[in-house]
Design an enzyme around this catalytic site. Structure first.
Site, PDB file in Angstrom:
ATOM      1  CG  ASP A  73     -35.562-107.812  -1.231  1.00 55.85           C
ATOM      2  OD1 ASP A  73     -34.937-108.241  -2.214  1.00 55.85           O
ATOM      3  OD2 ASP A  73     -36.028-108.555  -0.342  1.00 55.85           O
ATOM      4  CD  GLU A  74     -31.195-102.948   0.516  1.00 55.14           C
ATOM      5  OE1 GLU A  74     -31.127-103.581  -0.560  1.00 55.14           O
ATOM      6  OE2 GLU A  74     -30.618-103.321   1.560  1.00 55.14           O
ATOM      7  N   GLY A  75     -34.205-101.890  -3.693  1.00 52.27           N
ATOM      8  CA  GLY A  75     -34.502-101.296  -5.007  1.00 52.27           C
ATOM      9  C   GLY A  75     -33.221-101.135  -5.822  1.00 52.27           C
ATOM     10  CE  LYS A  76     -29.439-105.249  -3.611  1.00 47.27           C
ATOM     11  NZ  LYS A  76     -30.598-105.433  -2.717  1.00 47.27           N
TER      12      LYS A  76
ATOM     13  CG  ASN B  11     -28.480-115.282  -2.678  1.00 51.80           C
ATOM     14  OD1 ASN B  11     -27.994-114.888  -3.738  1.00 51.80           O
ATOM     15  ND2 ASN B  11     -27.818-115.205  -1.533  1.00 51.80           N
TER      16      ASN B  11
ATOM     17  N   GLY C 198     -32.785-111.130  -6.125  1.00 53.35           N
ATOM     18  CA  GLY C 198     -33.868-110.888  -7.085  1.00 53.35           C
ATOM     19  C   GLY C 198     -33.944-109.396  -7.294  1.00 53.35           C
ATOM     20  CG  HIS C 199     -30.967-107.275  -8.063  1.00 58.65           C
ATOM     21  ND1 HIS C 199     -29.636-107.009  -8.246  1.00 58.65           N
ATOM     22  CD2 HIS C 199     -31.086-107.716  -6.783  1.00 58.65           C
ATOM     23  CE1 HIS C 199     -28.981-107.283  -7.122  1.00 58.65           C
ATOM     24  NE2 HIS C 199     -29.842-107.721  -6.221  1.00 58.65           N
TER      25      HIS C 199
ATOM     26  CB  THR D   7     -33.240-117.787  -1.289  1.00 60.34           C
ATOM     27  OG1 THR D   7     -31.867-118.142  -1.467  1.00 60.34           O
ATOM     28  CG2 THR D   7     -33.332-116.345  -0.830  1.00 60.34           C
TER      29      THR D   7
ATOM     30  CD  GLN E   7     -27.393-111.632  -1.572  1.00 60.29           C
ATOM     31  OE1 GLN E   7     -26.199-111.604  -1.843  1.00 60.29           O
ATOM     32  NE2 GLN E   7     -28.258-112.134  -2.423  1.00 60.29           N
TER      33      GLN E   7
ATOM     34  CB  VAL F 137     -41.360 -91.081  -6.315  1.00 59.74           C
ATOM     35  CG1 VAL F 137     -40.640 -90.178  -5.342  1.00 59.74           C
ATOM     36  CG2 VAL F 137     -41.113 -90.635  -7.761  1.00 59.74           C
TER      37      VAL F 137
HETATM   38  P1  GDP Z   1     -33.487-105.242  -5.100  1.00 56.49           P
HETATM   39  O1  GDP Z   1     -33.290-106.663  -4.723  1.00 56.49           O
HETATM   40  O2  GDP Z   1     -32.764-104.305  -4.186  1.00 56.49           O
HETATM   41  O3  GDP Z   1     -33.195-104.956  -6.544  1.00 56.49           O
HETATM   42  O4  GDP Z   1     -35.035-104.930  -4.884  1.00 56.49           O
HETATM   43  P2  GDP Z   1     -36.271-105.875  -5.307  1.00 56.49           P
HETATM   44  O5  GDP Z   1     -36.435-105.811  -6.772  1.00 56.49           O
HETATM   45  O6  GDP Z   1     -36.162-107.212  -4.673  1.00 56.49           O
HETATM   46  O7  GDP Z   1     -37.452-105.146  -4.544  1.00 56.49           O
HETATM   47  C1  GDP Z   1     -37.770-103.817  -4.777  1.00 56.49           C
HETATM   48  C2  GDP Z   1     -39.239-103.761  -5.226  1.00 56.49           C
HETATM   49  O8  GDP Z   1     -39.694-102.425  -5.141  1.00 56.49           O
HETATM   50  C3  GDP Z   1     -39.437-104.163  -6.672  1.00 56.49           C
HETATM   51  O9  GDP Z   1     -40.721-104.731  -6.808  1.00 56.49           O
HETATM   52  C4  GDP Z   1     -39.356-102.832  -7.414  1.00 56.49           C
HETATM   53  O10 GDP Z   1     -40.077-102.846  -8.654  1.00 56.49           O
HETATM   54  C5  GDP Z   1     -40.015-101.915  -6.428  1.00 56.49           C
HETATM   55  N1  GDP Z   1     -39.532-100.523  -6.410  1.00 56.49           N
HETATM   56  C6  GDP Z   1     -38.271-100.043  -6.613  1.00 56.49           C
HETATM   57  N2  GDP Z   1     -38.216 -98.720  -6.391  1.00 56.49           N
HETATM   58  C7  GDP Z   1     -39.482 -98.352  -6.034  1.00 56.49           C
HETATM   59  C8  GDP Z   1     -40.072 -97.111  -5.628  1.00 56.49           C
HETATM   60  O11 GDP Z   1     -39.429 -96.082  -5.544  1.00 56.49           O
HETATM   61  N3  GDP Z   1     -41.404 -97.126  -5.321  1.00 56.49           N
HETATM   62  C9  GDP Z   1     -42.162 -98.261  -5.378  1.00 56.49           C
HETATM   63  N4  GDP Z   1     -43.450 -98.174  -5.032  1.00 56.49           N
HETATM   64  N5  GDP Z   1     -41.631 -99.454  -5.740  1.00 56.49           N
HETATM   65  C10 GDP Z   1     -40.314 -99.480  -6.051  1.00 56.49           C
HETATM   66  P1  IMO Z   2     -31.427-109.005  -3.073  1.00 56.00           P
HETATM   67  O1  IMO Z   2     -30.156-108.950  -3.857  1.00 56.00           O
HETATM   68  C1  IMO Z   2     -33.388-110.053   0.667  1.00 56.00           C
HETATM   69  C2  IMO Z   2     -31.803-113.480   2.846  1.00 56.00           C
HETATM   70  C3  IMO Z   2     -32.702-114.711   2.949  1.00 56.00           C
HETATM   71  C4  IMO Z   2     -32.287-115.228   4.297  1.00 56.00           C
HETATM   72  C5  IMO Z   2     -30.776-114.961   4.309  1.00 56.00           C
HETATM   73  C6  IMO Z   2     -29.936-116.153   3.914  1.00 56.00           C
HETATM   74  O2  IMO Z   2     -32.629-109.261  -3.899  1.00 56.00           O
HETATM   75  O3  IMO Z   2     -31.562-107.839  -2.164  1.00 56.00           O
HETATM   76  P2  IMO Z   2     -29.430-117.288   1.563  1.00 56.00           P
HETATM   77  O4  IMO Z   2     -30.360-117.938   0.576  1.00 56.00           O
HETATM   78  O5  IMO Z   2     -28.665-116.136   1.014  1.00 56.00           O
HETATM   79  O6  IMO Z   2     -28.551-118.263   2.275  1.00 56.00           O
HETATM   80  O7  IMO Z   2     -30.421-116.704   2.704  1.00 56.00           O
HETATM   81  O8  IMO Z   2     -30.561-113.895   3.406  1.00 56.00           O
HETATM   82  N1  IMO Z   2     -31.545-113.011   1.479  1.00 56.00           N
HETATM   83  C7  IMO Z   2     -32.112-111.917   0.949  1.00 56.00           C
HETATM   84  N2  IMO Z   2     -33.039-111.075   1.454  1.00 56.00           N
HETATM   85  N3  IMO Z   2     -32.847-109.804  -0.541  1.00 56.00           N
HETATM   86  C8  IMO Z   2     -31.903-110.618  -1.044  1.00 56.00           C
HETATM   87  O9  IMO Z   2     -31.246-110.353  -2.198  1.00 56.00           O
HETATM   88  C9  IMO Z   2     -31.520-111.756  -0.315  1.00 56.00           C
HETATM   89  N4  IMO Z   2     -30.638-112.764  -0.517  1.00 56.00           N
HETATM   90  C10 IMO Z   2     -30.661-113.508   0.589  1.00 56.00           C
HETATM   91  O10 IMO Z   2     -34.060-114.346   2.910  1.00 56.00           O
HETATM   92  O11 IMO Z   2     -32.868-114.464   5.313  1.00 56.00           O
HETATM   93 MG    MG Z   3     -34.440-108.347  -4.207  1.00 56.30          MG
END
Ligand code: GDP
Ligand code: IMO
Ligand code: MG
Length: 431
Positions: free
Chosen positions: A19-22, A44, A46-47, A135, A230, A420
């Site tokens: 969930d780094e914002g990939k 699992n 969620g981007h 998940t 992930q 940002v």
């Molecule tokens: P991913 O799994 O790495 O693609 O990241 P997620 O989508 O799960 O989580 C990132 C969350 O942060 C999402 O809700 C994005 O819309 C949000 N996001 C991404 N970049 C930024 C940023 O620079 N600032 C803020 N406030 N939100 C961001």
């Molecule tokens: P993105 O691509 C954050 C975590 C789960 C759990 C562990 C194992 O959006 O960054 P799993 O269902 O894969 O067997 O769960 O890994 N996990 C994630 N956490 N972002 C994800 O994907 C994740 N995919 C799995 O929360 O701790």
């Molecule tokens: Mg995610």
């Protein structure tokens, strides 16, 4: 950013616990590439991508799908849930996003079946307090079957008699465990067979030999962006085992999960959040179990894009990120969500783990150290200014610049781009 990635196949990976914002960064970089590939994980992931206030959450389809004239590939290393995939395609089409000839699915990808999800759920319940916090998308059990040579792949769907016999045998075996071990209800292989035969027809137009497809694309000098899912610290080998996911999240996984030579990956770009989050159980030395942690969760909207669960929040952890950089040979980074720290007077950076009078500045293998250590912090002043409207590097507040430079120095890599805000346009190029 465009200039630095042009001409090179790039692997983009998360450097923390996901969930780094990939998704957002893949969407931006897609403009400079021809093909965008998912190579591990499954639904699992969620981007999130936000375009003109419209939100897209991609679980299986590469985030590049939102751009026109790009091809997206789901590689052989992905655990493919056809039900989830078809739902995702439907949702995209409803939002007027084309999904057709621009999507290819590897015939070698392993399929997620209902029994995988059931086992994920039962195994978690059985573990009680020790649960991983998965998940529950069936990812672990699907990869377990792959390694145990009990998996069923996309290609198998198109040999109906063979598929029928194999599924029947596998489900009968699973039912023994379900009924005898878990006291759960048996599943019907026939219902599953009928459903998956329907899925097979629906996904047929996308299925191909993606190894050959990408090889030909490379020969035609097309550029590939590998979209990691992930985060590195969830990697099956190098993450915080056993609190990990079941795939190879590192840059190395991109070669394994696509059939492309590692020599074809020219650049590794790490995505890191300006603080740390984690969903599910497992060690998190710089976690903030206080009002500040709660504040970051609210300000950063830190709720799982797949499960909606609140994410645990804490300070940036350089010990963990240095480890992630090392195992993937990360060349440079994108720092996301800087805006979430805008109001902080002081910002802490975790630079070591203290355990039994010893300070670790390299990521320790010992689970006890990871779990029970105390974080050692370096403090830097906050900027207390709104960064969400920043677009030009020269306008970055000096304290924010100092925070970025401090991270760069400790991590030994350059930050190429700042994010940002969640929208596509909210970025600042640093080089
Ligand atoms: P991913 O799994 O790495 O693609 O990241 P997620 O989508 O799960 O989580 C990132 C969350 O942060 C999402 O809700 C994005 O819309 C949000 N996001 C991404 N970049 C930024 C940023 O620079 N600032 C803020 N406030 N939100 C961001
Ligand atoms: P993105 O691509 C954050 C975590 C789960 C759990 C562990 C194992 O959006 O960054 P799993 O269902 O894969 O067997 O769960 O890994 N996990 C994630 N956490 N972002 C994800 O994907 C994740 N995919 C799995 O929360 O701790
Ligand atoms: Mg995610």
């Amino acid at each position: 950013m465009e200039n630095s990635t042009k001409g090179s196949n790039t692997c983009l990976i998360g450097l923390q616990w996901g969930d780094e914002g990939k998704g957002k960064i893949v969407d931006i970089l897609t403009e400079s590439f021809d093909i965008i590939v998912r190579y591990q994980g499954g639904s699992n992931a969620g981007h999130t991508v936000i375009v003109d206030n419209e939100k897209f959450v991609l679980h299986l389809i590469p985030s590049g799908i939102l751009r026109k004239n790009k091809c997206c590939v789901i590689g052989s290393g992905v655990a493919l849930d056809p039900h989830q995939l078809l739902e995702e395609i439907d949702e995209l089409r409803k939002k007027n996003i084309e999904v057709g000839n621009n999507l290819r699915i590897s015939e070698l990808a392993h399929l997620v079946f209902p029994y995988h999800k059931k086992f994920d759920e039962l195994s978690e319940s059985e573990k009680g307090d020790e649960k991983i916090g998965t998940t529950r998308r069936g990812i672990g059990p699907c990869y377990t079957d792959k390694m145990a040579r009990n998996g069923i792949r996309v290609a198998d769907l198109y040999h109906t008699e063979h598929f029928k016999q194999r599924l029947k045998k596998v489900v009968e075996e699973k039912n023994k465990i379900l009924v005898r071990l878990y006291d759960a209800e048996a599943l019907s292989w026939k219902d599953m067979y009928d459903t998956y035969c329907e899925y097979a027809e629906q996904i047929r137009p996308f299925v191909c030999n993606t190894v050959v497809f990408m090889d030909e694309a490379l020969k035609a000098k097309k550029k590939i962006l590998f979209e990691g899912a992930q985060g590195s610290l969830l990697d099956v080998d190098f993450g915080t085992y056993p609190f990990i996911t079941s795939s190879s999240v590192t840059a190395g996984g991109a070669a394994v999960g696509t059939g492309i030579s590692p020599k074809q990956i020219h650049k590794v770009l790490g995505i890191m959040k300006s603080y740390t989050t984690r969903v599910g159980s497992g060690p998190f030395p710089s976690e903030l179990n206080d009002t500040l942690g709660e504040y970051l969760r609210k300000k950063g909207g830190e709720y799982g894009a797949t499960t909606g669960r609140p994410r645990r929040c804490g300070w940036f952890d350089t010990v963990a990120v240095k480890h992630a950089i090392m195992i993937s040979g990360v060349d440079s980074a994108v720092l996301t969500k800087l805006d979430v720290l805008d109001e902080q007077e002081t910002i802490k950076i975790c630079v070591g783990y203290k355990f039994s009078d010893k300070v670790y500045d390299l990521f320790p293998a010992d689970l006890a150290v990871r779990t029970e250590c105390q974080p050692v912090y370096k403090e830097v002043p906050g900027w207390q200014k709104d960064t969400s409207k920043l677009r030009d590097a020269k306008d970055i507040p000096p304290q924010a610049k100092n925070y970025i430079n401090t991270l760069e120095k400790i991590l030994g890599i350059r930050v190429e781009m700042l994010s940002v805000g969640p929208d596509r346009g909210q970025v600042v190029n640093l080089i």
